[in-house]
Scaffold this motif. Structure first.
Motif, PDB file in Angstrom:
ATOM      1  N   ASP A  38       0.822  -1.208   0.000  1.00  0.00           N
ATOM      2  CA  ASP A  38       0.000   0.000   0.000  1.00  0.00           C
ATOM      3  C   ASP A  38       0.857   1.259   0.000  1.00  0.00           C
ATOM      4  O   ASP A  38       0.625   2.187  -0.773  1.00  0.00           O
ATOM      5  CB  ASP A  38      -0.979   0.001   1.175  1.00  0.00           C
ATOM      6  CG  ASP A  38      -0.314  -0.124   2.543  1.00  0.00           C
ATOM      7  OD1 ASP A  38       0.844  -0.616   2.637  1.00  0.00           O
ATOM      8  OD2 ASP A  38      -0.967   0.245   3.550  1.00  0.00           O
ATOM      9  N   VAL A  39       1.874   1.280   0.831  1.00  0.00           N
ATOM     10  CA  VAL A  39       2.761   2.444   0.913  1.00  0.00           C
ATOM     11  C   VAL A  39       3.548   2.592  -0.389  1.00  0.00           C
ATOM     12  O   VAL A  39       3.694   3.697  -0.913  1.00  0.00           O
ATOM     13  CB  VAL A  39       3.698   2.335   2.135  1.00  0.00           C
ATOM     14  CG1 VAL A  39       4.772   3.415   2.112  1.00  0.00           C
ATOM     15  CG2 VAL A  39       2.888   2.396   3.433  1.00  0.00           C
ATOM     16  N   ALA A  40       4.048   1.484  -0.921  1.00  0.00           N
ATOM     17  CA  ALA A  40       4.823   1.529  -2.164  1.00  0.00           C
ATOM     18  C   ALA A  40       4.003   2.115  -3.302  1.00  0.00           C
ATOM     19  O   ALA A  40       4.470   2.996  -4.037  1.00  0.00           O
ATOM     20  CB  ALA A  40       5.322   0.133  -2.535  1.00  0.00           C
ATOM     21  N   LEU A  41       2.774   1.643  -3.468  1.00  0.00           N
ATOM     22  CA  LEU A  41       1.921   2.127  -4.549  1.00  0.00           C
ATOM     23  C   LEU A  41       1.526   3.587  -4.333  1.00  0.00           C
ATOM     24  O   LEU A  41       1.590   4.401  -5.261  1.00  0.00           O
ATOM     25  CB  LEU A  41       0.674   1.254  -4.676  1.00  0.00           C
ATOM     26  CG  LEU A  41       0.904  -0.147  -5.228  1.00  0.00           C
ATOM     27  CD1 LEU A  41      -0.346  -1.003  -5.070  1.00  0.00           C
ATOM     28  CD2 LEU A  41       1.350  -0.094  -6.677  1.00  0.00           C
ATOM     29  N   ALA A  42       1.117   3.928  -3.130  1.00  0.00           N
ATOM     30  CA  ALA A  42       0.673   5.290  -2.843  1.00  0.00           C
ATOM     31  C   ALA A  42       1.802   6.306  -3.005  1.00  0.00           C
ATOM     32  O   ALA A  42       1.574   7.426  -3.474  1.00  0.00           O
ATOM     33  CB  ALA A  42       0.091   5.370  -1.431  1.00  0.00           C
ATOM     34  N   ALA A  43       3.015   5.916  -2.659  1.00  0.00           N
ATOM     35  CA  ALA A  43       4.156   6.839  -2.734  1.00  0.00           C
ATOM     36  C   ALA A  43       4.758   6.916  -4.129  1.00  0.00           C
ATOM     37  O   ALA A  43       5.527   7.819  -4.423  1.00  0.00           O
ATOM     38  CB  ALA A  43       5.237   6.411  -1.733  1.00  0.00           C
ATOM     39  N   GLY A  44       4.429   5.959  -4.996  1.00  0.00           N
ATOM     40  CA  GLY A  44       4.996   5.954  -6.339  1.00  0.00           C
ATOM     41  C   GLY A  44       6.340   5.268  -6.431  1.00  0.00           C
ATOM     42  O   GLY A  44       7.141   5.565  -7.311  1.00  0.00           O
ATOM     43  N   ALA A  45       6.603   4.324  -5.531  1.00  0.00           N
ATOM     44  CA  ALA A  45       7.851   3.564  -5.569  1.00  0.00           C
ATOM     45  C   ALA A  45       7.840   2.610  -6.765  1.00  0.00           C
ATOM     46  O   ALA A  45       6.800   2.313  -7.341  1.00  0.00           O
ATOM     47  CB  ALA A  45       8.029   2.776  -4.267  1.00  0.00           C
ATOM     48  N   ALA A  46       9.023   2.108  -7.113  1.00  0.00           N
ATOM     49  CA  ALA A  46       9.156   1.185  -8.243  1.00  0.00           C
ATOM     50  C   ALA A  46       8.696  -0.220  -7.898  1.00  0.00           C
ATOM     51  O   ALA A  46       8.385  -1.006  -8.793  1.00  0.00           O
ATOM     52  CB  ALA A  46      10.605   1.142  -8.716  1.00  0.00           C
ATOM     53  N   GLY A  47       8.674  -0.551  -6.592  1.00  0.00           N
ATOM     54  CA  GLY A  47       8.302  -1.907  -6.227  1.00  0.00           C
ATOM     55  C   GLY A  47       8.198  -2.106  -4.739  1.00  0.00           C
ATOM     56  O   GLY A  47       8.329  -1.169  -3.948  1.00  0.00           O
ATOM     57  N   VAL A  48       7.991  -3.373  -4.373  1.00  0.00           N
ATOM     58  CA  VAL A  48       7.859  -3.771  -2.979  1.00  0.00           C
ATOM     59  C   VAL A  48       8.609  -5.078  -2.775  1.00  0.00           C
ATOM     60  O   VAL A  48       8.705  -5.900  -3.696  1.00  0.00           O
ATOM     61  CB  VAL A  48       6.365  -3.929  -2.575  1.00  0.00           C
ATOM     62  CG1 VAL A  48       5.709  -5.099  -3.290  1.00  0.00           C
ATOM     63  CG2 VAL A  48       6.191  -4.049  -1.070  1.00  0.00           C
ATOM     64  N   HIS A  49       9.152  -5.254  -1.577  1.00  0.00           N
ATOM     65  CA  HIS A  49       9.795  -6.508  -1.209  1.00  0.00           C
ATOM     66  C   HIS A  49       8.944  -7.164  -0.128  1.00  0.00           C
ATOM     67  O   HIS A  49       8.668  -6.548   0.900  1.00  0.00           O
ATOM     68  CB  HIS A  49      11.217  -6.274  -0.683  1.00  0.00           C
ATOM     69  CG  HIS A  49      11.920  -7.562  -0.426  1.00  0.00           C
ATOM     70  ND1 HIS A  49      12.689  -8.190  -1.381  1.00  0.00           N
ATOM     71  CD2 HIS A  49      11.934  -8.365   0.658  1.00  0.00           C
ATOM     72  CE1 HIS A  49      13.153  -9.320  -0.886  1.00  0.00           C
ATOM     73  NE2 HIS A  49      12.707  -9.450   0.348  1.00  0.00           N
TER      74      HIS A  49
END
Length: 178
Positions: A38-49
């Motif tokens: 959720d944080v990765a998508l909302a912040a505009g990060a390239a991905g999640v681990h």
């Protein structure tokens, strides 16, 4: 690639921290958020681990889509093959060496790292206890790269420590693929 990890921050503070990291790096640097899709998508990060107790990879892929980077933690070849089938783009593999960054680690050593690296075609990153002195041995065992939490965060000059680690990995890779 930088993985942003803050195990004890509430989601709103973690989100703002990730946004700050994104603003502070160049566009060529991919930011991966640890544990929190959720944080990765909302912040505009390239991905999640994602680790074993996090959201399943298949669910994360269904929400995030194909262009989003999914990383998974594995300790053995079967987990690696399963992560590949479920849509992982890379693996964090370890604990390769003893570490003070986590209290719940189970050592797999260089032999375990090599077994996982040779089981799948995904890029494998060695995790746990990585130092400038042992980073090259992880590449020799089959890792694409490594994570160096303490090697960087505890360095007097983290930028210089990063460059030294990068050079050591580049030299190790050159010796494998001359």
């Amino acid at each position: 690639m930088i993985q942003v990890r803050a195990k004890n921050l509430p989601a709103n503070r973690f989100f703002h921290f990730v946004k700050q990291v994104l603003r502070s790096v160049g566009p060529e640097c991919q930011i991966i958020v640890n544990d929190r899709l959720d944080v990765a998508l909302a912040a505009g990060a390239a991905g999640v681990h994602l680790g074993g107790s996090d959201l399943p990879l298949t669910a994360a892929r269904a929400v995030a889509g194909r262009g989003f980077i999914l990383g998974a933690t594995c300790r053995d070849p079967e987990c690696a093959r399963q992560a590949l089938r479920q849509g992982a783009d890379y693996l964090g593999v370890g604990a390769v060496f003893p570490t003070g960054s986590k209290s719940d680690t189970r050592l797999i050593g260089l032999e375990g790292l090599a077994a996982v690296a040779h089981a799948v075609s995904l890029p494998v990153y060695a995790i746990a206890g990585i130092t400038l002195d042992n980073a090259a041995s992880t590449v020799a065992a089959g890792a694409y790269g490594c994570a160096g939490i303490s090697a960087l965060s505890e360095a007097e000059n983290p930028a210089a420590a990063f460059l030294a680690l990068e050079r050591a990995l580049d030299r190790a890779a050159a010796n494998i693929n001359p």
